[in-house]
Scaffold this motif. Structure first.
Motif, PDB file in Angstrom:
ATOM      1  N   GLY A  36       0.808  -1.214   0.000  1.00 51.46           N
ATOM      2  CA  GLY A  36       0.000   0.000   0.000  1.00 51.46           C
ATOM      3  C   GLY A  36       0.841   1.262   0.000  1.00 51.46           C
ATOM      4  N   VAL A  37       1.922   1.254   0.764  1.00 50.87           N
ATOM      5  CA  VAL A  37       2.813   2.413   0.820  1.00 50.87           C
ATOM      6  C   VAL A  37       3.489   2.629  -0.535  1.00 50.87           C
ATOM      7  CG1 VAL A  37       4.975   3.263   1.843  1.00 50.87           C
ATOM      8  CG2 VAL A  37       3.177   2.338   3.305  1.00 50.87           C
ATOM      9  N   ILE A  38       3.854   1.546  -1.203  1.00 46.68           N
ATOM     10  CA  ILE A  38       4.472   1.661  -2.533  1.00 46.68           C
ATOM     11  C   ILE A  38       3.521   2.375  -3.489  1.00 46.68           C
ATOM     12  CG2 ILE A  38       5.134   0.300  -4.563  1.00 46.68           C
ATOM     13  CD1 ILE A  38       6.424  -1.693  -2.618  1.00 46.68           C
ATOM     14  N   LEU A  39       2.251   1.979  -3.475  1.00 45.93           N
ATOM     15  CA  LEU A  39       1.286   2.609  -4.376  1.00 45.93           C
ATOM     16  C   LEU A  39       1.028   4.072  -4.027  1.00 45.93           C
ATOM     17  CD1 LEU A  39      -1.513  -0.021  -5.066  1.00 45.93           C
ATOM     18  CD2 LEU A  39       0.077   0.974  -6.678  1.00 45.93           C
ATOM     19  N   LEU A  52       0.495  16.243 -12.400  1.00 41.31           N
ATOM     20  CA  LEU A  52      -0.624  15.581 -13.077  1.00 41.31           C
ATOM     21  C   LEU A  52      -1.922  15.779 -12.306  1.00 41.31           C
ATOM     22  CD1 LEU A  52       1.088  12.176 -13.931  1.00 41.31           C
ATOM     23  CD2 LEU A  52       0.582  14.035 -15.503  1.00 41.31           C
ATOM     24  N   PRO A  53      -3.045  15.769 -12.998  1.00 38.66           N
ATOM     25  CA  PRO A  53      -4.330  15.750 -12.298  1.00 38.66           C
ATOM     26  C   PRO A  53      -4.442  14.476 -11.467  1.00 38.66           C
ATOM     27  CG  PRO A  53      -4.638  16.176 -14.651  1.00 38.66           C
ATOM     28  CD  PRO A  53      -3.207  15.832 -14.448  1.00 38.66           C
ATOM     29  N   LEU A  54      -5.299  14.523 -10.475  1.00 35.16           N
ATOM     30  CA  LEU A  54      -5.415  13.424  -9.517  1.00 35.16           C
ATOM     31  C   LEU A  54      -5.709  12.088 -10.201  1.00 35.16           C
ATOM     32  CD1 LEU A  54      -5.488  12.533  -6.568  1.00 35.16           C
ATOM     33  CD2 LEU A  54      -7.897  13.157  -6.514  1.00 35.16           C
ATOM     34  N   ILE A  55      -6.686  12.043 -11.072  1.00 36.94           N
ATOM     35  CA  ILE A  55      -7.069  10.777 -11.712  1.00 36.94           C
ATOM     36  C   ILE A  55      -5.927  10.230 -12.565  1.00 36.94           C
ATOM     37  CG2 ILE A  55      -8.540   9.839 -13.534  1.00 36.94           C
ATOM     38  CD1 ILE A  55     -10.870  11.153 -12.287  1.00 36.94           C
ATOM     39  N   GLU A  56      -5.252  11.085 -13.291  1.00 35.23           N
ATOM     40  CA  GLU A  56      -4.153  10.634 -14.145  1.00 35.23           C
ATOM     41  C   GLU A  56      -2.976  10.135 -13.303  1.00 35.23           C
ATOM     42  OE1 GLU A  56      -2.209   9.614 -17.590  1.00 35.23           O
ATOM     43  OE2 GLU A  56      -4.304  10.099 -17.253  1.00 35.23           O
ATOM     44  N   ALA A  57      -2.698  10.803 -12.197  1.00 37.41           N
ATOM     45  CA  ALA A  57      -1.611  10.363 -11.314  1.00 37.41           C
ATOM     46  C   ALA A  57      -1.915   8.991 -10.726  1.00 37.41           C
ATOM     47  CB  ALA A  57      -1.396  11.390 -10.205  1.00 37.41           C
ATOM     48  N   VAL A  58      -3.164   8.765 -10.337  1.00 36.99           N
ATOM     49  CA  VAL A  58      -3.546   7.468  -9.772  1.00 36.99           C
ATOM     50  C   VAL A  58      -3.467   6.386 -10.849  1.00 36.99           C
ATOM     51  CG1 VAL A  58      -5.472   6.165  -8.784  1.00 36.99           C
ATOM     52  CG2 VAL A  58      -4.904   8.422  -7.895  1.00 36.99           C
ATOM     53  N   ARG A  59      -3.919   6.685 -12.039  1.00 38.38           N
ATOM     54  CA  ARG A  59      -3.892   5.700 -13.121  1.00 38.38           C
ATOM     55  C   ARG A  59      -2.454   5.323 -13.480  1.00 38.38           C
ATOM     56  NH1 ARG A  59      -3.207   5.005 -18.244  1.00 38.38           N
ATOM     57  NH2 ARG A  59      -2.714   7.146 -18.756  1.00 38.38           N
ATOM     58  N   ARG A  60      -1.624   6.314 -13.670  1.00 41.46           N
ATOM     59  CA  ARG A  60      -0.221   6.042 -14.017  1.00 41.46           C
ATOM     60  C   ARG A  60       0.523   5.370 -12.875  1.00 41.46           C
ATOM     61  NH1 ARG A  60       2.195  11.164 -17.398  1.00 41.46           N
ATOM     62  NH2 ARG A  60       0.622  11.124 -19.043  1.00 41.46           N
ATOM     63  N   ARG A  67       3.915  -4.130 -11.272  1.00 44.55           N
ATOM     64  CA  ARG A  67       4.917  -5.192 -11.229  1.00 44.55           C
ATOM     65  C   ARG A  67       5.595  -5.310  -9.861  1.00 44.55           C
ATOM     66  NH1 ARG A  67       9.527  -4.758 -15.386  1.00 44.55           N
ATOM     67  NH2 ARG A  67       7.735  -4.250 -16.650  1.00 44.55           N
ATOM     68  N   PRO A  68       6.066  -4.221  -9.223  1.00 50.19           N
ATOM     69  CA  PRO A  68       6.685  -4.390  -7.902  1.00 50.19           C
ATOM     70  C   PRO A  68       5.729  -4.968  -6.862  1.00 50.19           C
ATOM     71  CG  PRO A  68       7.244  -2.245  -8.794  1.00 50.19           C
ATOM     72  CD  PRO A  68       6.239  -2.842  -9.718  1.00 50.19           C
ATOM     73  N   VAL A  69       4.481  -4.536  -6.875  1.00 50.30           N
ATOM     74  CA  VAL A  69       3.514  -5.057  -5.903  1.00 50.30           C
ATOM     75  C   VAL A  69       3.268  -6.543  -6.144  1.00 50.30           C
ATOM     76  CG1 VAL A  69       1.093  -4.932  -5.182  1.00 50.30           C
ATOM     77  CG2 VAL A  69       2.421  -2.842  -5.431  1.00 50.30           C
ATOM     78  N   THR A 109      -3.390  -8.531  -2.218  1.00 48.02           N
ATOM     79  CA  THR A 109      -2.811  -8.024  -3.460  1.00 48.02           C
ATOM     80  C   THR A 109      -3.894  -7.559  -4.422  1.00 48.02           C
ATOM     81  OG1 THR A 109      -0.935  -9.510  -3.177  1.00 48.02           O
ATOM     82  CG2 THR A 109      -1.280  -8.587  -5.375  1.00 48.02           C
ATOM     83  N   VAL A 110      -4.910  -8.374  -4.578  1.00 48.04           N
ATOM     84  CA  VAL A 110      -6.006  -8.015  -5.493  1.00 48.04           C
ATOM     85  C   VAL A 110      -6.718  -6.761  -5.009  1.00 48.04           C
ATOM     86  CG1 VAL A 110      -8.232  -8.765  -6.395  1.00 48.04           C
ATOM     87  CG2 VAL A 110      -6.324 -10.357  -6.337  1.00 48.04           C
ATOM     88  N   LEU A 111      -7.051  -6.718  -3.728  1.00 45.37           N
ATOM     89  CA  LEU A 111      -7.783  -5.565  -3.207  1.00 45.37           C
ATOM     90  C   LEU A 111      -6.914  -4.304  -3.172  1.00 45.37           C
ATOM     91  CD1 LEU A 111      -9.841  -7.271  -0.366  1.00 45.37           C
ATOM     92  CD2 LEU A 111     -10.640  -6.504  -2.603  1.00 45.37           C
ATOM     93  N   THR A 112      -5.621  -4.467  -2.921  1.00 46.85           N
ATOM     94  CA  THR A 112      -4.731  -3.306  -2.931  1.00 46.85           C
ATOM     95  C   THR A 112      -4.648  -2.710  -4.329  1.00 46.85           C
ATOM     96  OG1 THR A 112      -3.415  -4.121  -1.082  1.00 46.85           O
ATOM     97  CG2 THR A 112      -2.358  -2.522  -2.533  1.00 46.85           C
ATOM     98  N   LEU A 113      -4.549  -3.559  -5.337  1.00 49.14           N
ATOM     99  CA  LEU A 113      -4.428  -3.053  -6.703  1.00 49.14           C
ATOM    100  C   LEU A 113      -5.746  -2.520  -7.255  1.00 49.14           C
ATOM    101  CD1 LEU A 113      -2.051  -5.758  -8.179  1.00 49.14           C
ATOM    102  CD2 LEU A 113      -1.510  -3.362  -7.712  1.00 49.14           C
ATOM    103  N   LEU A 114      -6.869  -3.030  -6.778  1.00 54.06           N
ATOM    104  CA  LEU A 114      -8.169  -2.592  -7.295  1.00 54.06           C
ATOM    105  C   LEU A 114      -8.841  -1.522  -6.437  1.00 54.06           C
ATOM    106  CD1 LEU A 114      -9.701  -5.981  -8.465  1.00 54.06           C
ATOM    107  CD2 LEU A 114      -8.590  -4.238  -9.849  1.00 54.06           C
ATOM    108  N   LEU A 115      -8.864  -1.733  -5.126  1.00 52.36           N
ATOM    109  CA  LEU A 115      -9.610  -0.827  -4.247  1.00 52.36           C
ATOM    110  C   LEU A 115      -8.806   0.362  -3.733  1.00 52.36           C
ATOM    111  CD1 LEU A 115     -11.837  -3.155  -2.039  1.00 52.36           C
ATOM    112  CD2 LEU A 115     -12.495  -1.739  -3.968  1.00 52.36           C
ATOM    113  N   LEU A 116      -7.505   0.168  -3.512  1.00 53.91           N
ATOM    114  CA  LEU A 116      -6.717   1.273  -2.960  1.00 53.91           C
ATOM    115  C   LEU A 116      -6.719   2.501  -3.867  1.00 53.91           C
ATOM    116  CD1 LEU A 116      -5.020   2.184  -0.556  1.00 53.91           C
ATOM    117  CD2 LEU A 116      -3.018   1.374  -1.783  1.00 53.91           C
ATOM    118  N   PRO A 117      -6.547   2.356  -5.193  1.00 55.10           N
ATOM    119  CA  PRO A 117      -6.647   3.555  -6.040  1.00 55.10           C
ATOM    120  C   PRO A 117      -8.019   4.229  -5.964  1.00 55.10           C
ATOM    121  CG  PRO A 117      -5.563   1.795  -7.241  1.00 55.10           C
ATOM    122  CD  PRO A 117      -6.081   1.201  -5.972  1.00 55.10           C
TER     123      PRO A 117
END
Length: 133
Positions: A36-39, A52-60, A67-69, A109-117
């Protein structure tokens, strides 16, 4: 996120909560928090450095740190999979420990990559000058 998978894995394998399972939860929480901290660090870095705008920063950020996560989670889960499936001598202590980590990392891992953003977007304060745009 990690607690869901750890408890579910213990329940599905009919393993009682023990001292080694509790230690497994501690290790699992450490790995999950690190992911979570990495993201979030990447989201913040892109906002500050890239402007970057907020949405673009989160997407990128989610794409850059996918890959690191995944590598952190897969390394721990695949390394402990034999211990989680073992039935030999000493398995009564290593099986609960490994089961908690493998099960917890699957959901975490799944929830961090999907829900955290999504949660980051929902609860991050947007600066006033960005709202005015």
């Amino acid at each position: 996120f990690a607690l869901i998978g750890g408890v579910a894995a213990l329940w599905l394998r009919d393993i009682n909560l023990s001292g080694s399972a509790a230690v497994g939860f501690i290790a699992l929480f450490g790995i999950s928090v690190q992911n979570g901290v990495i993201l979030v660090t990447e989201f913040n870095r892109l906002r500050e450095e890239g402007g970057l705008p907020l949405i673009e920063a989160v997407r990128r950020g989610a794409l850059h740190r996918l890959r690191p996560v995944l590598m952190i989670a897969l390394m721990a889960a695949l390394g402990l999979l034999p211990a989680a499936l073992s039935h030999g001598i000493g398995a009564e202590t290593t099986r609960p420990f490994a089961t908690v980590i493998v099960g917890g990392l699957a959901t975490s891992t799944v929830l961090t990559l999907l829900l955290l953003p999504i949660l980051y977007l929902m609860f991050h304060e947007v600066p006033r000058e960005e709202i005015a745009r």
